[in-house]
Design a protein around this motif. Sequence first.
Motif, mmCIF file in Angstrom:
data_model
loop_
_atom_site.group_PDB
_atom_site.id
_atom_site.type_symbol
_atom_site.label_atom_id
_atom_site.label_comp_id
_atom_site.label_asym_id
_atom_site.label_seq_id
_atom_site.Cartn_x
_atom_site.Cartn_y
_atom_site.Cartn_z
ATOM 1 N N GLU A 249 12.861 53.363 79.318
ATOM 2 C CA GLU A 249 12.458 53.595 77.933
ATOM 3 C C GLU A 249 11.209 52.796 77.592
ATOM 4 O OE1 GLU A 249 14.877 54.075 73.991
ATOM 5 O OE2 GLU A 249 14.748 51.934 74.447
ATOM 6 N N HIS B 218 8.746 54.483 67.379
ATOM 7 C CA HIS B 218 8.728 55.608 68.315
ATOM 8 C C HIS B 218 9.353 55.140 69.622
ATOM 9 C CE1 HIS B 218 6.884 58.275 71.395
ATOM 10 N NE2 HIS B 218 7.206 59.180 70.498
ATOM 11 N N ARG B 219 10.328 55.911 70.133
ATOM 12 C CA ARG B 219 10.985 55.614 71.405
ATOM 13 C C ARG B 219 10.909 56.838 72.298
ATOM 14 N NH1 ARG B 219 14.063 51.147 71.656
ATOM 15 N NH2 ARG B 219 14.373 50.015 69.715
ATOM 16 N N LYS B 220 10.746 56.590 73.593
ATOM 17 C CA LYS B 220 10.694 57.688 74.561
ATOM 18 C C LYS B 220 11.429 57.226 75.812
ATOM 19 C CE LYS B 220 7.426 61.023 76.291
ATOM 20 N NZ LYS B 220 6.036 61.450 76.305
ATOM 21 N N ASN B 221 12.439 58.003 76.256
ATOM 22 C CA ASN B 221 13.183 57.587 77.435
ATOM 23 C C ASN B 221 13.514 58.769 78.336
ATOM 24 O OD1 ASN B 221 15.783 58.696 76.558
ATOM 25 N ND2 ASN B 221 15.786 57.031 75.080
ATOM 26 N N ARG B 222 13.990 58.432 79.527
ATOM 27 C CA ARG B 222 14.362 59.447 80.525
ATOM 28 C C ARG B 222 15.362 58.850 81.502
ATOM 29 N NH1 ARG B 222 10.704 58.895 85.586
ATOM 30 N NH2 ARG B 222 12.022 60.571 86.278
ATOM 31 N N PHE C 241 15.017 64.097 79.068
ATOM 32 C CA PHE C 241 14.014 63.342 78.317
ATOM 33 C C PHE C 241 14.450 63.270 76.859
ATOM 34 C CE2 PHE C 241 11.784 65.349 81.819
ATOM 35 C CZ PHE C 241 11.035 64.307 82.336
ATOM 36 N N GLN C 242 14.131 62.151 76.218
ATOM 37 C CA GLN C 242 14.458 61.998 74.802
ATOM 38 C C GLN C 242 13.302 61.280 74.111
ATOM 39 O OE1 GLN C 242 18.582 61.218 73.573
ATOM 40 N NE2 GLN C 242 17.807 59.307 72.734
ATOM 41 N N GLU C 243 12.922 61.781 72.931
ATOM 42 C CA GLU C 243 11.838 61.183 72.153
ATOM 43 C C GLU C 243 12.298 61.036 70.716
ATOM 44 O OE1 GLU C 243 7.038 61.667 71.744
ATOM 45 O OE2 GLU C 243 8.181 63.241 72.719
ATOM 46 N N THR D 20 15.198 63.016 66.700
ATOM 47 C CA THR D 20 15.371 62.827 68.137
ATOM 48 C C THR D 20 15.334 64.185 68.819
ATOM 49 O OG1 THR D 20 16.713 60.858 67.795
ATOM 50 C CG2 THR D 20 16.891 61.927 69.935
#
Length: 194
Positions: free
Chosen positions: A67, A86-90, A102-104, A127
Amino acid sequence: GLNIEAEYAASTHDKNADSSDIKRKADYALHFISDYHIGRFYLRGGFDRNGSNFSSLSGFTAQDFQEYFQEIEIDLFKDTRLKLFHRKNRDNLDKHKSTTTFQESPGANLSLKQLKNTDVDLGGDLTKRDATDDSVEEITRRFFMRLGQRVGPASVSLEYQKTIIDDHIDGSRERLSDTVLLNFNTNFSIREIN
């Protein structure tokens, strides 16, 4: 000023030490946060990575997760703060699974403190989740409002939250929910008995 924190951990483990068929697995985890405060602005960002074969006895709980996040907090005026994030993960870091998710999540929160002894928080986030094999395509919108009041040694808060989940793959997974939470917290001393 500028603050930087970092943590690195490595692990090696045998899932079944009695079997010669299973090889020892090793992986690592990394946690990095940096923040900078200048005037009325507070900037924060970070990176987390927990490998798919990482195993920990404490501290790191997730596996196969990466993340990035950024936050900006602005003191608008006395006791009022705006936070944008803002968060972005995988997952599937080692490409051993058939799909990667993937999640944003961007969002905002406005806090008004000590407004006639009442704290007010308003906010929301969006999300978006999707997967490389098109098994997931979901958007969740969440809105909330919280009112908090201190009464003597106690604090009371009332929160309302609305969550809307739109699923573009499976309509049966769509949800609309309203949640109301009432919290009561207090601190007190117990006298020592001789």
